[in-house]
Design a protein around this motif. Structure first.
Motif, PDB file in Angstrom:
ATOM      1  N   CYS A  87       5.877  43.672 -14.890  1.00 14.84           N
ATOM      2  CA  CYS A  87       6.203  44.672 -15.239  1.00 14.84           C
ATOM      3  C   CYS A  87       7.491  44.736 -15.497  1.00 14.84           C
ATOM      4  O   CYS A  87       8.303  45.505 -16.492  1.00 14.84           O
ATOM      5  CB  CYS A  87       5.649  45.797 -14.208  1.00 14.84           C
ATOM      6  SG  CYS A  87       5.885  47.547 -15.091  1.00 14.84           S
ATOM      7  N   THR A  88       8.348  44.169 -14.625  1.00 16.21           N
ATOM      8  CA  THR A  88       9.748  44.131 -14.804  1.00 16.21           C
ATOM      9  C   THR A  88      10.281  43.514 -16.144  1.00 16.21           C
ATOM     10  O   THR A  88      11.150  44.140 -16.943  1.00 16.21           O
ATOM     11  CB  THR A  88      10.440  43.448 -13.402  1.00 16.21           C
ATOM     12  OG1 THR A  88      10.175  43.977 -12.201  1.00 16.21           O
ATOM     13  CG2 THR A  88      12.115  43.171 -13.609  1.00 16.21           C
ATOM     14  N   GLU A  89       9.546  42.345 -16.338  1.00 20.39           N
ATOM     15  CA  GLU A  89      10.041  41.472 -17.611  1.00 20.39           C
ATOM     16  C   GLU A  89       9.530  42.417 -18.610  1.00 20.39           C
ATOM     17  O   GLU A  89      10.479  42.407 -19.746  1.00 20.39           O
ATOM     18  CB  GLU A  89       9.185  40.307 -17.596  1.00 20.39           C
ATOM     19  CG  GLU A  89       9.440  39.457 -18.879  1.00 20.39           C
ATOM     20  CD  GLU A  89       8.498  38.149 -18.756  1.00 20.39           C
ATOM     21  OE1 GLU A  89       8.342  37.506 -19.871  1.00 20.39           O
ATOM     22  OE2 GLU A  89       8.092  37.636 -17.659  1.00 20.39           O
ATOM     23  N   LEU A  90       8.183  43.169 -18.720  1.00 22.97           N
ATOM     24  CA  LEU A  90       8.155  44.091 -19.745  1.00 22.97           C
ATOM     25  C   LEU A  90       8.910  45.051 -19.967  1.00 22.97           C
ATOM     26  O   LEU A  90       9.344  45.465 -21.158  1.00 22.97           O
ATOM     27  CB  LEU A  90       6.569  44.706 -19.346  1.00 22.97           C
ATOM     28  CG  LEU A  90       5.784  45.273 -20.626  1.00 22.97           C
ATOM     29  CD1 LEU A  90       5.643  44.370 -21.864  1.00 22.97           C
ATOM     30  CD2 LEU A  90       4.495  45.612 -20.326  1.00 22.97           C
ATOM     31  N   GLY A 135       3.390  40.284  -5.646  1.00 22.24           N
ATOM     32  CA  GLY A 135       4.690  40.607  -6.554  1.00 22.24           C
ATOM     33  C   GLY A 135       4.506  40.298  -7.882  1.00 22.24           C
ATOM     34  O   GLY A 135       5.337  40.374  -8.694  1.00 22.24           O
ATOM     35  N   GLY A 136       3.429  39.206  -8.308  1.00 22.45           N
ATOM     36  CA  GLY A 136       3.064  38.994  -9.639  1.00 22.45           C
ATOM     37  C   GLY A 136       3.125  39.818 -10.636  1.00 22.45           C
ATOM     38  O   GLY A 136       3.630  39.978 -11.657  1.00 22.45           O
ATOM     39  N   THR A 137       2.369  41.096 -10.427  1.00 18.66           N
ATOM     40  CA  THR A 137       2.110  42.129 -11.345  1.00 18.66           C
ATOM     41  C   THR A 137       3.632  43.002 -11.605  1.00 18.66           C
ATOM     42  O   THR A 137       3.902  43.271 -12.704  1.00 18.66           O
ATOM     43  CB  THR A 137       1.007  43.018 -11.143  1.00 18.66           C
ATOM     44  OG1 THR A 137      -0.204  42.231 -10.831  1.00 18.66           O
ATOM     45  CG2 THR A 137       0.770  44.094 -11.975  1.00 18.66           C
ATOM     46  N   ARG A 157      10.154  38.342  -5.438  1.00 20.13           N
ATOM     47  CA  ARG A 157       9.623  37.904  -6.794  1.00 20.13           C
ATOM     48  C   ARG A 157      10.332  38.928  -7.579  1.00 20.13           C
ATOM     49  O   ARG A 157      10.580  38.916  -8.751  1.00 20.13           O
ATOM     50  CB  ARG A 157       8.374  37.812  -7.147  1.00 20.13           C
ATOM     51  CG  ARG A 157       7.695  36.653  -6.522  1.00 20.13           C
ATOM     52  CD  ARG A 157       6.408  36.388  -6.758  1.00 20.13           C
ATOM     53  NE  ARG A 157       6.184  35.848  -8.098  1.00 20.13           N
ATOM     54  CZ  ARG A 157       4.841  35.712  -8.907  1.00 20.13           C
ATOM     55  NH1 ARG A 157       3.893  35.904  -8.048  1.00 20.13           N
ATOM     56  NH2 ARG A 157       4.987  35.374 -10.187  1.00 20.13           N
ATOM     57  N   LEU A 158      10.898  39.926  -6.828  1.00 19.85           N
ATOM     58  CA  LEU A 158      11.579  41.103  -7.641  1.00 19.85           C
ATOM     59  C   LEU A 158      13.066  41.055  -7.595  1.00 19.85           C
ATOM     60  O   LEU A 158      13.652  40.477  -6.711  1.00 19.85           O
ATOM     61  CB  LEU A 158      11.149  42.436  -7.022  1.00 19.85           C
ATOM     62  CG  LEU A 158       9.525  42.637  -7.092  1.00 19.85           C
ATOM     63  CD1 LEU A 158       9.315  43.933  -6.510  1.00 19.85           C
ATOM     64  CD2 LEU A 158       8.961  42.711  -8.405  1.00 19.85           C
TER      65      LEU A 158
END
Length: 179
Positions: A137-140, A131-133, A165-166
């Protein structure tokens, strides 16, 4: 769970490759699914049902296999596609986010003007693992001015708990879940 039941088992087109990319890893190869018109068509149809529910204005795909999923999905549902790339791949002004990997860090970037109008964004990729990427991407997306409306993945490795993590208030759909 997928948006709608399917009479087709998408796992039929997933090839298990032991010890790749290193010993002890069981790699779930989705390229046979992408190669088969019936399986690929069903996968995109199911993700299209997610789009009907969440009504995105844009599909954001994460480099690189997210481009394959995202452009097919955007085309079928009639919305635009925005790529999220590794550093130095996009021309012009970009917004970036650094994030942690198991060993080190990485960075994702998006054009600075891609989401500034508050577009509703569905983030897609081929696989949800740690879930890191997807979290980066969510933050971005939020940093770029987009409004997140959900996530769509072809497959998920549930034991790695990447879903945790999402943002839990968002729909998170995986067509194939491996426990």
């Amino acid at each position: 769970m997928p948006s709608s039941p399917s009479s087709i088992d998408l796992r039929t087109w997933v090839r298990d490759i032991p010890d790749f990319p290193k010993p002890g890893i069981l790699f779930r190869d989705l390229t046979p699914l992408m190669r088969d018109p019936e399986g690929w068509g069903e996968a995109i149809r199911l993700l299209g049902l997610l789009c009907e529910r969440v009504q995105p204005d844009l599909i954001v795909g994460i480099e690189s296999r997210g481009f394959i999923v995202g452009t097919a999905l955007a085309t079928i549902v009639g919305v635009g596609f925005v790529p999220v790339r590794k550093p130095g791949k996009l021309p012009g002004e970009v917004i970036g986010v650094d994030y942690s990997l198991e060993y080190g860090t990485d960075r994702l970037e998006i054009h600075s003007d891609a989401l500034g109008d508050g577009s509703r964004v569905l983030i897609v990729d081929d696989l949800l693992a740690t879930g890191g990427t997807a979290a980066a991407c969510t933050e971005l997306v939020l940093k770029a001015g987009g409004e997140l409306c959900g996530f769509g993945f072809l497959a998920e490795l549930a034991a790695l708990e990447g879903r945790n993590r999402l943002p839990q208030e968002q729909p998170i759909e995986s067509l194939i879940i491996y426990s």
